[in-house]
Design a protein around this motif. Structure first.
Motif, PDB file in Angstrom:
ATOM      1  N   ALA A   1       5.797 -11.885  25.069  1.00 65.19           N
ATOM      2  CA  ALA A   1       5.729 -10.404  25.647  1.00 65.19           C
ATOM      3  C   ALA A   1       4.800  -9.389  24.870  1.00 65.19           C
ATOM      4  N   GLU A   2       4.286  -8.434  25.640  1.00 68.60           N
ATOM      5  CA  GLU A   2       3.537  -7.307  24.831  1.00 68.60           C
ATOM      6  C   GLU A   2       4.297  -6.846  24.024  1.00 68.60           C
ATOM      7  N   ASP A   3       3.653  -6.344  22.542  1.00 64.02           N
ATOM      8  CA  ASP A   3       4.267  -5.830  21.727  1.00 64.02           C
ATOM      9  C   ASP A   3       5.444  -6.632  20.615  1.00 64.02           C
ATOM     10  N   THR A   4       5.486  -7.934  21.108  1.00 65.85           N
ATOM     11  CA  THR A   4       6.128  -8.860  20.293  1.00 65.85           C
ATOM     12  C   THR A   4       5.670  -8.860  18.711  1.00 65.85           C
ATOM     13  N   PRO A   5       6.450  -8.411  17.942  1.00 62.48           N
ATOM     14  CA  PRO A   5       5.852  -8.496  16.407  1.00 62.48           C
ATOM     15  C   PRO A   5       5.987  -9.621  15.636  1.00 62.48           C
ATOM     16  N   ASP A   6       5.349  -9.728  14.452  1.00 66.34           N
ATOM     17  CA  ASP A   6       5.597 -10.803  13.620  1.00 66.34           C
ATOM     18  C   ASP A   6       5.335 -12.100  14.132  1.00 66.34           C
ATOM     19  N   VAL A   7       4.279 -12.370  14.821  1.00 68.87           N
ATOM     20  CA  VAL A   7       3.638 -13.483  15.303  1.00 68.87           C
ATOM     21  C   VAL A   7       2.732 -14.033  14.246  1.00 68.87           C
ATOM     22  N   SER A   8       2.894 -15.242  13.944  1.00 64.83           N
ATOM     23  CA  SER A   8       2.124 -15.863  12.955  1.00 64.83           C
ATOM     24  C   SER A   8       1.391 -17.055  13.663  1.00 64.83           C
ATOM     25  N   VAL A   9       0.297 -17.217  13.701  1.00 61.95           N
ATOM     26  CA  VAL A   9      -0.341 -18.381  14.201  1.00 61.95           C
ATOM     27  C   VAL A   9      -1.690 -18.883  13.243  1.00 61.95           C
ATOM     28  N   ALA A  10      -2.324 -20.134  13.624  1.00 61.60           N
ATOM     29  CA  ALA A  10      -3.346 -20.727  12.917  1.00 61.60           C
ATOM     30  C   ALA A  10      -4.279 -21.394  13.811  1.00 61.60           C
ATOM     31  N   GLY A  11      -5.387 -21.584  13.342  1.00 60.04           N
ATOM     32  CA  GLY A  11      -6.314 -22.393  14.257  1.00 60.04           C
ATOM     33  C   GLY A  11      -7.745 -22.431  13.785  1.00 60.04           C
ATOM     34  N   ARG A  12      -8.569 -23.251  14.470  1.00 55.68           N
ATOM     35  CA  ARG A  12     -10.025 -23.121  14.278  1.00 55.68           C
ATOM     36  C   ARG A  12     -10.530 -21.977  15.086  1.00 55.68           C
ATOM     37  N   VAL A  13     -11.625 -21.357  14.453  1.00 57.71           N
ATOM     38  CA  VAL A  13     -12.360 -20.180  15.173  1.00 57.71           C
ATOM     39  C   VAL A  13     -13.549 -20.845  15.978  1.00 57.71           C
ATOM     40  N   VAL A  14     -13.329 -20.887  17.465  1.00 58.76           N
ATOM     41  CA  VAL A  14     -14.432 -21.343  18.201  1.00 58.76           C
ATOM     42  C   VAL A  14     -15.288 -20.579  18.826  1.00 58.76           C
ATOM     43  N   LEU A  15     -15.003 -19.024  18.761  1.00 55.11           N
ATOM     44  CA  LEU A  15     -15.822 -18.102  19.412  1.00 55.11           C
ATOM     45  C   LEU A  15     -15.695 -16.850  18.490  1.00 55.11           C
ATOM     46  N   LYS A  16     -16.637 -15.947  18.303  1.00 50.94           N
ATOM     47  CA  LYS A  16     -16.541 -14.862  17.680  1.00 50.94           C
ATOM     48  C   LYS A  16     -17.748 -13.777  18.225  1.00 50.94           C
ATOM     49  N   ARG A  17     -17.022 -12.600  18.514  1.00 48.65           N
ATOM     50  CA  ARG A  17     -17.762 -11.600  19.201  1.00 48.65           C
ATOM     51  C   ARG A  17     -17.334 -10.408  18.134  1.00 48.65           C
ATOM     52  N   GLN A  18     -18.506  -9.906  17.655  1.00 49.28           N
ATOM     53  CA  GLN A  18     -18.299  -8.692  16.762  1.00 49.28           C
ATOM     54  C   GLN A  18     -18.797  -7.356  17.521  1.00 49.28           C
ATOM     55  N   ILE A  19     -18.073  -6.308  17.457  1.00 48.74           N
ATOM     56  CA  ILE A  19     -18.273  -5.064  18.135  1.00 48.74           C
ATOM     57  C   ILE A  19     -18.373  -4.114  17.012  1.00 48.74           C
ATOM     58  N   GLY A  20     -19.567  -3.972  16.658  1.00 52.50           N
ATOM     59  CA  GLY A  20     -19.787  -2.829  15.453  1.00 52.50           C
ATOM     60  C   GLY A  20     -19.152  -3.395  14.606  1.00 52.50           C
ATOM     61  N   LYS A  21     -18.743  -2.377  13.562  1.00 54.41           N
ATOM     62  CA  LYS A  21     -18.087  -2.760  12.216  1.00 54.41           C
ATOM     63  C   LYS A  21     -16.312  -2.509  12.273  1.00 54.41           C
ATOM     64  N   LYS A  22     -16.025  -2.039  13.429  1.00 56.73           N
ATOM     65  CA  LYS A  22     -14.608  -1.988  13.575  1.00 56.73           C
ATOM     66  C   LYS A  22     -13.615  -2.820  14.306  1.00 56.73           C
ATOM     67  N   LEU A  23     -14.289  -3.681  15.022  1.00 56.55           N
ATOM     68  CA  LEU A  23     -13.699  -4.579  15.902  1.00 56.55           C
ATOM     69  C   LEU A  23     -14.241  -5.971  15.992  1.00 56.55           C
TER      70      LEU A  23
END
Length: 492
Positions: free
Chosen positions: A41-63
């Motif tokens: 559910a939205e706002d579920t806290p303390d979720v920890s995951v791991a995986g390989r980065v397969v796509l990267k989209r950089q939007i400026g320096k803040k996102l």
């Protein structure tokens, strides 16, 4: 591979080290797989995951938006100045590449486009990739690259991943089916002093410690039958086998064979069980008994495993479809002449004995057109040196093969348990070998000794795992169902 790309990644690895971060960590504690995290559910806290980065989209320096992939699937991750410390975001922005492994801890949110996303409050590079993945993450189209670098094929092609997961499901379903019916799984030797269990040319090696020549097993058959003599009434093995023969889409030199043996059964019992076994395991692992294959003519064929499967005599099929009665024409010279007159001129015919010639005619002129499922029975005794002679027709054996899409998937028979009959068959095979047929069986005295202690009526069975998986997944080459097929050296 452009050296500048590798150099850039090495520089980013060094940057991580300069900032006190190990670019090759030893672990990451996960609370969820990516598929599980997507269901939170939205706002579920303390979720920890791991995986390989397969796509990267950089939007400026803040996102930065990333897509991570693990064995369960993919999920979007956001790296935002609002959630992540500025220095951590800056380091990830400067050091992270597609292909790297990333650990992320944060909370679930939904983007304006409705994408379930894990918003990172902590992001750690777990392992830095030194080479870029295939261009644009579009998958690998070149088949040879798929075989040579299967890891890249698995990374980029979901179809490939699912194919090998299906193989595991199918093998597990078969193993469970046998175990539930009181079969016992065993392991038998790979290194042998005699090539036994099938008509095939073995691989040769030398055992240095014992200073003797050995062969790699071509089949586990005679070892499993020794166990039947020893009291194993239902025994099986998933055996890696090796045959130094020709290579084509339906043959590999090393392959996985499932063999089992059951005391007090004959081949008819075994045929019934084969149909029940495959119908149950294919249905449970695949969800359907119907699948599509490519035939020998390149056209699609539909194979339906439901219902009862017909049984047809091998010699009748050869007579009907090839036009030669191999029960009447037993002179090898006549059969060689027939082969040459009917287009089988690309084989080394002169060295082949009668059984190998019959097998050649059957495989080249008959089998490719049999869609199946069909049980082929009534094999001439010369083709089956380990099978029981039929009581009513001494010239044939109590044997069957299961064909699917023109491929032999199962070979089975009532076992030969008479040691004197077996010795005579070995002697016939030895004569064929002396005449130049290097696929003929060698005499196995230790196995004959075992038989003389008494073997119960038994039926045995062998199925090529690579073959049936290839068919069930709609492939045309066994290499597509083997994770790491042997390939010729690239500098050869």
């Amino acid at each position: 591979m452009p050296e500048d790309q590798i150099a850039a990644r090495r520089a980013k690895r060094d940057l991580l080290r300069e900032e006190g971060r190990n670019p090759y960590t030893d672990r990451w504690e996960r609370t969820h797989s990516l598929a599980e995290a997507r269901e939170l559910a939205e706002d579920t806290p303390d979720v920890s995951v791991a995986g390989r980065v397969v796509l990267k989209r950089q939007i400026g320096k803040k996102l930065i938006f990333l897509t991570l992939q693990d064995r369960s699937g993919r999920m979007q991750v956001s790296l935002r100045r609002d959630s992540l410390a500025a220095e951590d975001l800056s380091l990830l922005r400067r050091s992270l590449d597609v292909g790297d492994f990333l650990g992320v801890r944060g909370h679930i949110w939904t983007t304006r486009t409705g994408e379930i996303t894990l918003d990172a409050e902590q992001g750690v590079v777990l392992s830095k990739a030194m080479r870029p993945l295939p261009d644009k993450w579009a998958g690998i189209a070149d088949q040879e690259t798929c075989y040579r670098q299967r890891y890249l094929d698995l990374l980029t092609n979901e179809e490939t991943r699912e194919r090998f997961r299906f193989r595991s499901r199918f093998v597990k379903a078969v193993r469970d089916y046998l175990d539930e019916r009181d079969f016992e799984e065993v392991e038998t030797p790979v290194l042998q002093t005699k090539a036994s269990g099938a008509l095939a040319k073995p691989f040769l090696s030398h055992h240095n410690a014992l200073d003797m020549d050995v062969t790699l097993r071509i089949a586990p058959e005679t070892w499993l039958k020794r166990l039947v003599v020893g009291g194993y009434e239902r025994v099986y093995e998933f055996a890696r086998c090796f045959r130094n023969e020709g290579m084509d889409p339906s043959h590999l030199q090393d392959f996985t064979m499932l063999e089992y043996y059951v005391a007090y059964w004959n081949y008819a019992d075994n045929m019934r069980f084969t149909q029940e076994l495959l119908q149950a395991t294919v249905q449970s692992s695949r969800g359907s008994l119907t699948f599509t294959c490519e035939g020998s003519d390149g056209a699609e064929r539909e194979v339906d495993l439901s219902g009862d499967w017909p049984a047809v005599r091998m010699t009748d099929l050869i007579k009907e479809r090839a036009g030669v009665d191999v029960l009447e024409v037993k002179d090898p010279d006549e059969l060689r002449t027939w082969c040459r007159e009917n287009g089988l001129t690309d084989e080394k015919l002169d060295g082949l004995a009668y059984p190998s010639l019959v097998d050649l005619i059957y495989k080249r002129k008959v089998r490719p057109d049999l869609v199946g499922p069909i049980f082929v029975i009534g094999h001439p005794i010369e083709l089956s040196p380990l099978a029981r002679r039929n009581d009513d027709e001494p010239g044939i054996t109590d044997r069957f093969q299961l064909l699917l899409n023109g491929w032999e998937v199962v070979n089975a028979y009532s076992e030969l348990v008479d040691p004197e009959d077996q010795r005579e068959r070995f002697e016939q095979q030895a004569a064929h070998r002396a005449a130049g047929d290097d696929e003929a069986l060698e005499t196995e005295d230790d196995y004959l000794l075992c038989m003389e202690y008494g073997m119960p009526p038994t039926s045995g069975w062998g199925m090529g795992i690579d073959r049936i998986v290839t068919l069930l997944t709609g492939q045309t080459n066994l290499r597509d169902s083997v994770l790491f097929p042997l390939m010729r050296g690239q500098d050869a």
